[in-house]
Write a protein that holds these residues in place. Structure first.
Motif, PDB file in Angstrom:
ATOM      1  N   ARG A   1     -12.703   1.034  -0.635  1.00 27.16           N
ATOM      2  CA  ARG A   1     -12.020   1.813  -1.678  1.00 27.16           C
ATOM      3  C   ARG A   1     -10.567   2.083  -1.306  1.00 27.16           C
TER       4      ARG A   1
ATOM      5  N   ARG B   1      -8.505  -1.035  -1.808  1.00 21.13           N
ATOM      6  CA  ARG B   1      -8.180  -1.255  -3.233  1.00 21.13           C
ATOM      7  C   ARG B   1      -7.076  -0.319  -3.688  1.00 21.13           C
TER       8      ARG B   1
ATOM      9  N   GLU C   1      -3.833  -1.631  -2.410  1.00 20.14           N
ATOM     10  CA  GLU C   1      -3.383  -2.790  -3.194  1.00 20.14           C
ATOM     11  C   GLU C   1      -2.755  -2.347  -4.523  1.00 20.14           C
ATOM     12  N   THR C   2      -3.350  -1.350  -5.150  1.00 22.95           N
ATOM     13  CA  THR C   2      -2.787  -0.818  -6.391  1.00 22.95           C
ATOM     14  C   THR C   2      -1.401  -0.234  -6.133  1.00 22.95           C
TER      15      THR C   2
END
Length: 137
Positions: free
Chosen positions: A119, A122, A125-126
């Motif tokens: 999580r 991710r 990365e966002t």
């Protein structure tokens, strides 16, 4: 009190991660320090380990470093045996979802039962893609 990591664009939340209590995040980082940094926090993973968990942020330029650190941490924790979950809420989530940790990586989950490292990767990365900070709330 819960620690929430999130990415906002203006007033809109793009993505977020509830890691559980501050003590859960501290346990996560303490385990990394003991298992992967020979008990010396920040010697290998300074971006993750030396950042205060109080109000603050990881700036977009720090997210590139954080991404690399998370990849190494994930790889190394997957090679270590599992341990008992730290918090009662984690034990409840694991039981409810029928999760069986195969390694130490699997022993750190968010409030939804997803692996913290997955999580967090991710979320990073966002933040990198949008060039926005990850906020600690």
């Amino acid at each position: 009190m819960s620690l929430y990591l999130c990415v906002f664009d203006e007033d809109d939340e793009i993505d977020g991660l509830d890691v559980g209590a501050y003590s859960d995040f501290a346990h996560f980082r303490n385990t990394i320090a003991q298992e992967l940094e020979e008990g010396r926090p920040g010697t290998r993973f300074p971006t993750l380990m030396l950042h205060s968990d109080c109000d603050g942020e990881w700036k977009p330029d720090e997210c590139l470093k954080l991404s690399r650190e998370l990849e190494i941490i994930a790889s190394e924790l997957k090679q270590r045996p599992p341990r008992e979950f730290h918090s009662e809420w984690q034990k409840g989530v694991v039981k409810k979802l029928g999760l069986t940790p195969l390694n130490l990586y699997d022993c750190f989950i968010d409030v939804d039962g997803e692996p913290i490292l997955e999580r967090l990767a991710r979320l990073v990365e966002t933040a990198k893609r949008r060039q926005l900070p990850i906020l600690f709330q």
